[in-house]
Write a protein that holds these residues in place. Structure first.
Motif, short mmCIF file in Angstrom:
data_model
loop_
_atom_site.label_atom_id
_atom_site.label_comp_id
_atom_site.label_asym_id
_atom_site.label_seq_id
_atom_site.Cartn_x
_atom_site.Cartn_y
_atom_site.Cartn_z
N ALA A 184 0.84 -1.20 0.00
CA ALA A 184 0.00 0.00 0.00
C ALA A 184 0.87 1.25 0.00
O ALA A 184 0.59 2.22 -0.72
N ILE A 185 1.92 1.24 0.81
CA ILE A 185 2.85 2.37 0.86
C ILE A 185 3.46 2.60 -0.52
O ILE A 185 3.52 3.73 -1.01
N ARG A 186 3.87 1.54 -1.18
CA ARG A 186 4.46 1.67 -2.53
C ARG A 186 3.47 2.32 -3.50
O ARG A 186 3.83 3.18 -4.29
N GLN A 187 2.22 1.88 -3.43
CA GLN A 187 1.22 2.40 -4.36
C GLN A 187 0.94 3.88 -4.11
O GLN A 187 0.81 4.67 -5.04
N ILE A 188 0.84 4.27 -2.85
CA ILE A 188 0.58 5.67 -2.52
C ILE A 188 1.77 6.54 -2.90
O ILE A 188 1.61 7.62 -3.45
N GLU A 189 2.98 6.05 -2.63
CA GLU A 189 4.18 6.80 -3.02
C GLU A 189 4.22 7.01 -4.53
O GLU A 189 4.53 8.10 -5.01
N GLN B 200 -10.46 2.34 -0.64
CA GLN B 200 -11.30 2.67 -1.79
C GLN B 200 -11.43 4.19 -1.78
O GLN B 200 -12.27 4.74 -1.07
N ALA B 201 -10.57 4.88 -2.49
CA ALA B 201 -10.58 6.34 -2.49
C ALA B 201 -10.71 6.85 -3.92
O ALA B 201 -9.90 6.53 -4.78
N LYS B 202 -11.73 7.64 -4.16
CA LYS B 202 -11.92 8.24 -5.47
C LYS B 202 -12.00 9.75 -5.28
O LYS B 202 -12.94 10.26 -4.69
N ASP B 203 -10.97 10.43 -5.75
CA ASP B 203 -10.87 11.88 -5.63
C ASP B 203 -11.10 12.33 -4.19
O ASP B 203 -11.86 13.23 -3.90
N GLU B 204 -10.41 11.64 -3.28
CA GLU B 204 -10.53 11.89 -1.84
C GLU B 204 -9.27 12.59 -1.34
O GLU B 204 -8.19 12.40 -1.88
N SER B 205 -9.38 13.37 -0.29
CA SER B 205 -8.19 14.04 0.25
C SER B 205 -7.20 12.99 0.73
O SER B 205 -7.59 11.91 1.20
N LEU B 206 -5.92 13.28 0.58
CA LEU B 206 -4.88 12.37 1.03
C LEU B 206 -5.06 12.02 2.50
O LEU B 206 -4.97 10.86 2.90
N GLU B 207 -5.34 13.04 3.30
CA GLU B 207 -5.50 12.83 4.74
C GLU B 207 -6.63 11.84 5.03
O GLU B 207 -6.47 10.90 5.81
N LYS B 208 -7.76 12.03 4.39
CA LYS B 208 -8.91 11.15 4.61
C LYS B 208 -8.63 9.73 4.11
O LYS B 208 -9.01 8.75 4.74
N ILE C 250 -5.68 8.15 3.84
CA ILE C 250 -4.75 7.44 4.73
C ILE C 250 -5.43 7.10 6.05
O ILE C 250 -5.25 6.01 6.59
N GLN C 251 -6.23 8.01 6.55
CA GLN C 251 -6.98 7.75 7.77
C GLN C 251 -7.87 6.51 7.59
O GLN C 251 -7.92 5.64 8.46
N ASN D 5 -3.02 -0.35 14.23
CA ASN D 5 -2.65 0.37 15.45
C ASN D 5 -1.79 1.60 15.12
O ASN D 5 -1.04 2.07 15.95
N LEU D 6 -1.94 2.09 13.88
CA LEU D 6 -1.12 3.21 13.42
C LEU D 6 -1.95 4.47 13.22
O LEU D 6 -3.13 4.41 12.90
N THR D 7 -1.29 5.59 13.41
CA THR D 7 -1.82 6.88 13.03
C THR D 7 -0.76 7.52 12.14
O THR D 7 0.23 6.86 11.80
N PHE D 8 -0.91 8.76 11.76
CA PHE D 8 0.03 9.36 10.82
C PHE D 8 0.08 10.86 10.98
O PHE D 8 -0.81 11.49 11.56
#
Length: 106
Positions: A30-35, A58-66, A68-69, A76-79
């Protein structure tokens, strides 16, 4: 003035839109794909981050913050986002300044 510029950079990138879809893949993938999708770089503590845990998004034209959240909601991770850098943080850990120790490979 520097603080304002950093804050503005955070706001712009955190609100940047992203479109990605994946289901039940490793956090590492997932990290690779987002990067790749947005020129972002992830940082995390290799001793406290399970890269094999499964995540979905499942994100379609969604804010990066939303996006990843949503992706991290079952972990057990936050960012934190600063510019184009995304720090993954264990929810049970307090981060001391300068202690982010691992840049994701890629």
């Amino acid at each position: 003035m520097i603080v304002t510029l950093i804050f503005s950079s955070f706001q712009i990138n955190a609100q940047e839109k992203i479109t990605l879809s994946f289901s039940n893949i490793s956090l590492e993938e997932a990290i690779r794909q987002i990067e790749a999708a947005g020129r972002y770089t992830f940082f995390y503590d290799v001793n406290q981050t399970d890269l094999k845990q499964k995540v979905s998004l499942q994100a379609k034209d969604e804010s990066l913050e939303k996006a990843i959240q949503s992706m991290l909601s079952s972990t057990n991770l936050t960012f934190e986002i600063e510019g184009r850098q995304i720090a993954l943080i264990n929810k049970q850990t307090t981060i001391a300044p300068g202690s982010r120790s691992k840049k994701s490979p890629g």
